[in-house]
Design an enzyme around this catalytic site. Structure first.
Site, PDB file in Angstrom:
ATOM      1  N   ASP A   1      13.924   2.484  -3.889  1.00 26.87           N
ATOM      2  CA  ASP A   1      13.045   1.905  -2.887  1.00 26.87           C
ATOM      3  C   ASP A   1      12.142   0.874  -3.546  1.00 26.87           C
ATOM      4  OD1 ASP A   1      11.723   1.913  -0.228  1.00 26.87           O
ATOM      5  OD2 ASP A   1      12.573   3.937  -0.128  1.00 26.87           O
TER       6      ASP A   1
ATOM      7  N   ASP B   1      11.349  -1.916   1.338  1.00 30.00           N
ATOM      8  CA  ASP B   1      10.412  -1.405   2.331  1.00 30.00           C
ATOM      9  C   ASP B   1       9.729  -2.546   3.103  1.00 30.00           C
ATOM     10  OD1 ASP B   1       8.990   1.130   3.154  1.00 30.00           O
ATOM     11  OD2 ASP B   1       7.254  -0.067   2.552  1.00 30.00           O
TER      12      ASP B   1
ATOM     13  N   HIS C   1      13.665   9.173   6.804  1.00 35.05           N
ATOM     14  CA  HIS C   1      12.428   9.924   6.558  1.00 35.05           C
ATOM     15  C   HIS C   1      11.291   9.534   7.503  1.00 35.05           C
ATOM     16  CE1 HIS C   1      11.929   6.112   4.662  1.00 35.05           C
ATOM     17  NE2 HIS C   1      10.655   6.349   4.468  1.00 35.05           N
TER      18      HIS C   1
HETATM   19  C1  NOJ Z   1       8.295   2.125   5.738  1.00 39.63           C
HETATM   20  C2  NOJ Z   1       8.592   3.414   5.042  1.00 39.63           C
HETATM   21  O1  NOJ Z   1       9.882   3.826   5.348  1.00 39.63           O
HETATM   22  C3  NOJ Z   1       7.525   4.397   5.491  1.00 39.63           C
HETATM   23  O2  NOJ Z   1       7.804   5.700   5.107  1.00 39.63           O
HETATM   24  C4  NOJ Z   1       6.220   3.914   4.948  1.00 39.63           C
HETATM   25  O3  NOJ Z   1       5.178   4.736   5.456  1.00 39.63           O
HETATM   26  C5  NOJ Z   1       5.932   2.471   5.333  1.00 39.63           C
HETATM   27  N1  NOJ Z   1       7.067   1.610   5.239  1.00 39.63           N
HETATM   28  C6  NOJ Z   1       4.861   1.899   4.455  1.00 39.63           C
HETATM   29  O4  NOJ Z   1       5.353   1.738   3.158  1.00 39.63           O
END
Ligand code: NOJ
Length: 574
Positions: free
Chosen positions: A107, A215, A347
Site C-alpha cells: 500500500d 491509496d 477493508h
Molecule cells: C483509503 C483507505 O483504503 C482507507 O482505509 C483509509 O482510511 C483512507 N484511504 C485514508 O488513507
C-alpha cells in the site's frame, strides 16, 4: 533476492489472468499472541494462499504508524511497525511468496502522512522550515477569528466527520486533512515532496516488491485556490470533492511518477490506483493501454448504489438491478482500451455477503453466486481476506465495540447532533468498516485460530461454522468455489481476455452476460435476489442448457431456466 517466475508469454499483460488477494495484516494471523496480526503470522499462511491459487498479495500498510487509521497514517515510509515485525520478516515473506510464484504489492499512502511523520513535525514546529510548504497550511478565513468554529480556511468536510482543517495554536494557522486530523495532506505542488515519494517507491521496488496499491491517489492534486464546496445535505460542511478529486495536475503527477519510478522496471510491476468517485471517462484515460498512467483503478460507483447524496452513511435499500447496471456500464465503458478491477469487498466495505447477498439461510449460495458473477467479468478480481469463506458482518451491539476511527467519529458526531443512538447503530451495523476487519476465521477454536491472545477486534461468533479448517477439503464449500473461479481465470482465455456482452438488460433480478474469445463463448447467469427468477427469455436459452456446465452453486444438472434464490451458472461452448 529471488525474482518471481516470468508470466507465460502472450500478448496480453500478465495481470489480465491474475487474481489478487488482499491481506489486512492486523486481522489475518497473529504469530506472537499480542492479539494483532503480523508478518510472521502471514508467513505461516503462505501455503494457504498458494493452495487458493492467487497470483498477487496486496498488503495493507505495515509501516511505522500511530495506528490512528489502521496504519493509513504513516510515520516512516521505509520501515515496518514493530507491531507487525521487522524488515527482515518482510524480506522473508517476500521471498516465501516469490518462491511460490506469488507477487507482492504494498500500500502506498502518499496523499497524507501521519502527524508524527518527521516531515510534518518539522512543518508544524517552524513556519520558516522548508518543510512548512510540504503540507497545506492556511490562515483563518479573512475577517474571522482564528481557531473559532466557522473560521476554517474553507468549508470542506473531512471523510472522518467534522472540518477538514485543524487549527494549530502555536502557529495560529490551519492544516488540511481530508481524513483524520492525524493525517495531514501532503502538498504535491512542491516538487521536493514528489521527489521524496519517488525515491521511497524506488527503494521498495529495489527491495523486490512488485508494485503498489495507491491509496486515494486521485486526491493528490488539489485546486490551489481551495474554494468552498457545495453544501452536503444534513451536514454543517461542504463537499470539497470537486476541488480535490482528479484535480488539475493529477495526470501530470501520475505521468511524472511513471517516468521517475516505473520506467525501465519491466512489466512485472503492477499499479492499482484507489480513486473514489472517478468517472468512467477518467478511468478509461488513466488505464488506456496505449498510454497508461496506471494499470487499473478502484472505482466506487458500484459500492455506492445503496447510498444517497449524503454519502456513505446515507443509506438506501439495495436494488440488485442497480448493481447490475453499474457493473455492466463499467464493463462496456472500459471495453477495448481500459481495464477494470473487480471487487465487492475490502477493508473499507462491509462484508459482501451481508450487503449484496443473504447472510442467513442463503449465505453459501449467495456467497458463491456473487463471487461467480464478479470473477467472470473482464478485469482483475480482488479477493478480500475471509470473503473466500463467505464471512459476514459482525452483530455489533454497541458503539464501544468499534475500533475504526470512521465509525467512532460518525457515531459521536451524529449522537452529539441529537440523532437517536440506536438509529446511528443501525447504519453502522450495515456500513462500519470494522465489519470487514474482524479477525480471519481459521478454525473453530476460541479466537478462531487467529491469535492465542485477546484479539484487537472481536471475533465473529459464527466462526465455529465459518472457518478455513471446515472448508478446505469440502468440495461444496465457498472456499472450494473460489478456488475453481481462480483456476478458471487461469485456464480459460475467454474469462481473462474475452469481450463482454450484457444480456437481458432490463431483467430486474437476473444478471446475464456473455464473454467471447476466439470461438469460445462463456455464458454467465446469476440470480441476484433471494427469490426465484426466470431467465427463460435468454437468447438461445434452450440450446444453452445443452452446453458444457462449467460452474454452478446448487447440486444437480439444470433442465430449465427457472433459477433458485441466488442461483448462478456458467456455461461454455466452442
Ligand atoms: C483509503 C483507505 O483504503 C482507507 O482505509 C483509509 O482510511 C483512507 N484511504 C485514508 O488513507
Amino acid at each position: 533476492m529471488p525474482t518471481p517466475p516470468a508470466a507465460p508469454p502472450h500478448e496480453e499483460p500478465w495481470w489480465t489472468s491474475a487474481v489478487v488477494y488482499q491481506v489486512y495484516v492486523r486481522s489475518f494471523a497473529d504469530s506472537d499472541g499480542d492479539g494483532i496480526g503480523d508478518l510472521r503470522g502471514l508467513l505461516s499462511k503462505v501455503d494457504y494462499l498458494s493452495h487458493l491459487g492467487i497470483d498477487v498479495v496486496w498488503l495493507s500498510p505495515i509501516y511505522p504508524s500511530p495506528q490512528d487509521d489502521g496504519g493509513y497514517d504513516v510515520s516512516d515510509y521505509q520501515g515496518i511497525d514493530p507491531l507487525f515485525g521487522t524488515l527482515a520478516d518482510f524480506d522473508e515473506l517476500l521471498a516465501a511468496l516469490h518462491a511460490r510464484g506469488i507477487k507482492l504489492i504494498i500500500d502506498l499512502v502518499v496523499n497524507h502522512t501521519s502527524d508524527e511523520h518527521p516531515w510534518f513535525k518539522a512543518s508544524r514546529s517552524d513556519p520558516s522550515s522548508p518543510y512548512r510548504d510540504w503540507y497545506w497550511w492556511r490562515p483563518a478565513r479573512p475577517g474571522k477569528v482564528p481557531g473559532k468554529p466557522g473560521s476554517e480556511p474553507n468549508n470542506w468536510r473531512s471523510a472522518f466527520s467534522g472540518s477538514a482543517w485543524e487549527f494549530d495554536e502555536d502557529t495560529q494557522e490551519y492544516y488540511l486533512h481530508l481524513f483524520s486530523r492525524r493525517q495531514p495532506d501532503l502538498n504535491w505542488e512542491n516538487p521536493q515532496v514528489r521527489q521524496a515519494v519517488h525515491q521511497m517507491m524506488c527503494w521498495w521496488l529495489d527491495r523486490g516488491v512488485d508494485g503498489f496499491r495507491m491509496d486515494v491517489i486521485n486526491m493528490i492534486s488539489k485546486d490551489v485556490l481551495l474554494p468552498d464546496g457545495p453544501p452536503i445535505p444534513g451536514e454543517d460542511f461542504g463537499d470539497g470533492g470537486p476541488f480535490y478529486l482528479c484535480g488539475p495536475r493529477l495526470d501530470e503527477f501520475l505521468q511524472e511518477m511513471r517516468q521517475e519510478v516505473f520506467a525501465g522496471r519491466g512489466d512485472h510491476v503492477l499499479t492499482v490506483g484507489e480513486m473514489p468517485n472517478v468517472t468512467l471517462e477518467q478511468a478509461r484515460a488513466i488505464t488506456d493501454r496505449h498510454s497508461p498512467r496506471l494499470d487499473m483503478v478502484f472505482q466506487f460507483e458500484h459500492v455506492q448504489v445503496d447510498q444517497g447524496p449524503g454519502g456513505k452513511f446515507d443509506l438506501l435499500p439495495l436494488r440488485p438491478a442497480d448493481l447490475k447496471a453499474s457493473l455492466s456500464r463499467w464493463q462496456e465503458g472500459l471495453a477495448g482500451t481500459g481495464w477494470n478491477t473487480l471487487y465487492l469487498g475490502n477493508h473499507d466495505q462491509p462484508r459482501l455477503v451481508s450487503r449484496f447477498g443473504d447472510a442467513d439461510e442463503l449465505r453459501v449460495p449467495s456467497a458463491k453466486a456473487l463471487a461467480t458473477m464478479l470473477h467472470l467479468h473482464r478485469g482483475t478480481p480482488f479477493i478480500f481476506q475471509g470473503d473466500e469463506l463467505g464471512m459476514t458482518n459482525y452483530p455489533w451491539r454497541e458503539a464501544s465495540e468499534f475500533r475504526d476511527i470512521e465509525s467512532l467519529n460518525h457515531y459521536r458526531d451524529r449522537v452529539e447532533r441529537g440523532e437517536n443512538p440506536e438509529t446511528v447503530m443501525q447504519t453502522l451495523r450495515r456500513m462500519s468498516r470494522d465489519n470487514a476487519r474482524t479477525p480471519m476465521q481459521w478454525d473453530a477454536s476460541t479466537h478462531a485460530g487467529f491469535s492465542t491472545g485477546t484479539p484487537w477486534l472481536s471475533v465473529h461468533p459464527d466462526h465455529a461454522e465459518v472457518n478455513v479448517a471446515r472448508q478446505l477439503d469440502d468440495p461444496d464449500s465457498v472456499l472450494s468455489h473460489y478456488r475453481r473461479l481462480i483456476a478458471l481465470r487461469h485456464e480459460e482465455p475467454a474469462v481473462s481476455r474475452g469481450d463482454f456482452t450484457l444480456l437481458l438488460p432490463s431483467h430486474e433480478q437476473v444478471y446475464a452476460f456473455m464473454r467471447r474469445h476466439e470461438g469460445t463463448e462463456v455464458l454467465v447467469v446469476t440470480n441476484l435476489t433471494g427469490a426465484e427468477a426466470n431467465a427463460g427469455s435468454l437468447p438461445g436459452a434452450l440450446a444453452w442448457l445443452e452446453a458444457e456446465l462449467l460452474l454452478m452453486n446448487y447440486p444437480g444438472v439444470p433442465t430449465s431456466w427457472r433459477l433458485r434464490p441466488f442461483e448462478s451458472r456458467v456455461y461454455r461452448r466452442r
